[in-house]
Design a protein around this motif. Structure first.
Motif, PDB file in Angstrom:
ATOM      1  N   MET A 153      10.608  -5.984   1.320  1.00  0.00           N
ATOM      2  CA  MET A 153      11.826  -6.631   1.784  1.00  0.00           C
ATOM      3  C   MET A 153      11.990  -6.541   3.294  1.00  0.00           C
ATOM      4  N   ASN A 154      11.373  -5.545   3.888  1.00  0.00           N
ATOM      5  CA  ASN A 154      11.503  -5.341   5.328  1.00  0.00           C
ATOM      6  C   ASN A 154      10.247  -5.730   6.095  1.00  0.00           C
ATOM      7  N   GLY A 155       9.399  -6.545   5.459  1.00  0.00           N
ATOM      8  CA  GLY A 155       8.272  -7.144   6.159  1.00  0.00           C
ATOM      9  C   GLY A 155       7.085  -6.241   6.384  1.00  0.00           C
ATOM     10  N   ARG A 156       6.952  -5.170   5.593  1.00  0.00           N
ATOM     11  CA  ARG A 156       5.813  -4.273   5.746  1.00  0.00           C
ATOM     12  C   ARG A 156       4.916  -4.327   4.520  1.00  0.00           C
ATOM     13  N   ASP A 157       3.621  -4.129   4.728  1.00  0.00           N
ATOM     14  CA  ASP A 157       2.688  -4.085   3.610  1.00  0.00           C
ATOM     15  C   ASP A 157       2.271  -2.654   3.283  1.00  0.00           C
ATOM     16  N   PHE A 158       3.048  -1.694   3.745  1.00  0.00           N
ATOM     17  CA  PHE A 158       2.795  -0.285   3.441  1.00  0.00           C
ATOM     18  C   PHE A 158       4.135   0.453   3.385  1.00  0.00           C
ATOM     19  N   VAL A 159       4.163   1.523   2.609  1.00  0.00           N
ATOM     20  CA  VAL A 159       5.380   2.311   2.416  1.00  0.00           C
ATOM     21  C   VAL A 159       5.439   3.432   3.438  1.00  0.00           C
ATOM     22  N   ILE A 160       6.621   3.646   4.011  1.00  0.00           N
ATOM     23  CA  ILE A 160       6.853   4.755   4.930  1.00  0.00           C
ATOM     24  C   ILE A 160       7.826   5.737   4.279  1.00  0.00           C
ATOM     25  N   PRO A 161       7.906   6.972   4.758  1.00  0.00           N
ATOM     26  CA  PRO A 161       8.789   7.957   4.114  1.00  0.00           C
ATOM     27  C   PRO A 161      10.245   7.510   4.012  1.00  0.00           C
ATOM     28  N   GLU A 162      10.729   6.752   4.994  1.00  0.00           N
ATOM     29  CA  GLU A 162      12.124   6.308   4.967  1.00  0.00           C
ATOM     30  C   GLU A 162      12.400   5.392   3.774  1.00  0.00           C
ATOM     31  N   ASP A 163      11.383   4.645   3.324  1.00  0.00           N
ATOM     32  CA  ASP A 163      11.558   3.788   2.151  1.00  0.00           C
ATOM     33  C   ASP A 163      11.859   4.619   0.912  1.00  0.00           C
ATOM     34  N   ILE A 164      11.302   5.801   0.866  1.00  0.00           N
ATOM     35  CA  ILE A 164      11.533   6.710  -0.254  1.00  0.00           C
ATOM     36  C   ILE A 164      12.852   7.461  -0.075  1.00  0.00           C
ATOM     37  N   HIS A 223       0.829  -1.214   0.000  1.00  0.00           N
ATOM     38  CA  HIS A 223       0.000   0.000   0.000  1.00  0.00           C
ATOM     39  C   HIS A 223       0.863   1.264   0.000  1.00  0.00           C
ATOM     40  N   VAL A 224       0.469   2.206  -0.842  1.00  0.00           N
ATOM     41  CA  VAL A 224       1.105   3.528  -0.906  1.00  0.00           C
ATOM     42  C   VAL A 224       0.027   4.567  -0.608  1.00  0.00           C
ATOM     43  N   SER A 225       0.156   5.254   0.509  1.00  0.00           N
ATOM     44  CA  SER A 225      -0.857   6.233   0.903  1.00  0.00           C
ATOM     45  C   SER A 225      -0.759   7.500   0.056  1.00  0.00           C
TER      46      SER A 225
END
Length: 341
Positions: A291-302, A238-240
């Motif tokens: 890759m880090n076990g999350r089903d949503f994107v956080i700002p740090e991923d970007i 998911h990308v908010s």
């Protein structure tokens, strides 16, 4: 109105299940372990390669000679089942040497198509900036269309298809700058740096244990189905709307706009990043979250991959080049001024 709503519901991807997330992490850890067993250090390079593979893009690796660019690319390629080709780019490399050609068969009196080394799941283009502009145009078609044309016939490339290209920034004789259109096709451009003293000692220990300068490419591999699963799962992360806006703000700031425009940017940047950079940032963010076990994107991923995604898409002015300003410094400023959601 109801028809529109039903169509939207049909096209909405299913959310990741806990089983899918666990499987994705297991496969990713296999890739990480395989990479770490062959290449000492270079953690950011490892993450960039694996993330680009899962995101479904291509990657350009730049460094001075001797930093294991080719070894890193080969390690990732051999960690995945399927076909692999390595092309050593030279100034006399012709498009037909890469994509293939038609050969007249005297026995059948017909032209037969012989596909070149580009027809593989993973293609390593070593020293890509040594190939001529004509050959680079053939590479661009393959990277952009995931297909090639031989004798007017379109041939689809294997799925998955990934290009890993390397280039040496300090050699100028016999090299050709990559055109902006081709640079934009790379999801990332990662830059390798010298290892620390301790890492260099570990390299010597690894060579002593291996007993050979040739990397050991044996061992378990991910299947093509595994790679396809990772790519499909990443698209379901998911990308908010806030993350999407953050990506748009980052990219638009490189063009002189954004929520907090940078003063004097027009004197340094001739051309900012294209919308393809926004797409790459989102795809990379989804892959890294998976890759880090999350089903949503956080700002740090970007944020962690902002330099890799943007540095080769920012064209500097002559004034900036004369003052030794780098695109990384521009990205530093962009990441600093854009508010994190």
């Amino acid at each position: 109105m109801s028809l529109f709503t039903n169509s939207a519901q049909v096209n909405t991807p299913q959310l990741l299940t806990s089983e899918d997330s666990a499987r994705a992490q297991e496969l990713t850890n296999q890739l990480r372990e395989r990479f770490s067993s062959q290449v000492v250090g270079q953690t950011m390079l490892r993450e960039s390669l694996i993330t680009t593979l899962i995101a479904g893009g291509h990657i350009l690796i730049e460094s001075v000679p001797g930093l294991a660019k080719t070894t890193a690319a080969q390690t990732l390629a051999h960690s995945v089942s399927g076909t692999f080709s390595r092309v050593q780019c030279t100034p006399d490399l012709m498009p037909s040497d890469l994509v293939g050609t038609q050969i007249f068969d005297f026995q059948s009196r017909e032209l037969t198509t012989h596909v070149g080394p580009i027809n593989a799941n993973v293609v390593l283009l070593d020293e890509i900036n040594r190939s001529s502009a004509k050959t680079q145009s053939a590479m661009l078609e393959a990277m952009a269309e995931r297909a090639i044309t031989i004798g007017g016939k379109r041939i689809e490339l294997p799925n998955p298809f990934m290009v890993i290209a390397t280039q040496n920034p300090i050699e100028e004789e016999g090299t050709y700058n990559l055109p902006e259109a081709q640079m934009d096709r790379f999801f990332m451009k990662t830059v390798m740096t010298y290892p620390s003293g301790e890492e260099e000692r570990q390299i010597l220990d690894l060579l002593a244990q291996r007993g050979s300068d040739t990397p050991n490419m044996s061992g378990s591999k991910l299947s093509i189905d595994d790679v396809q699963f990772l790519r499909t799962a990443a698209r379901r992360v998911h990308v908010s709307e806030k993350i999407e806006q953050y990506v748009v703000d980052l990219v638009s700031t490189t063009r002189g706009s954004g929520p907090r425009p940078i003063d004097g940017l027009a004197q340094l940047v001739r051309l900012g990043a294209s919308p393809r950079a926004s797409i790459a940032l989102v795809r990379i963010g989804q892959a890294f979250a998976l890759m880090n076990g999350r089903d949503f994107v956080i700002p740090e991923d970007i944020k962690i991959f902002a330099h890799e995604v943007l540095r080769h898409r920012i064209l500097l002015t002559f004034e900036a080049l004369a003052d030794n300003v780098t695109s990384d410094e521009i990205v530093d400023r962009v990441v600093q001024v854009v508010p994190i959601p």
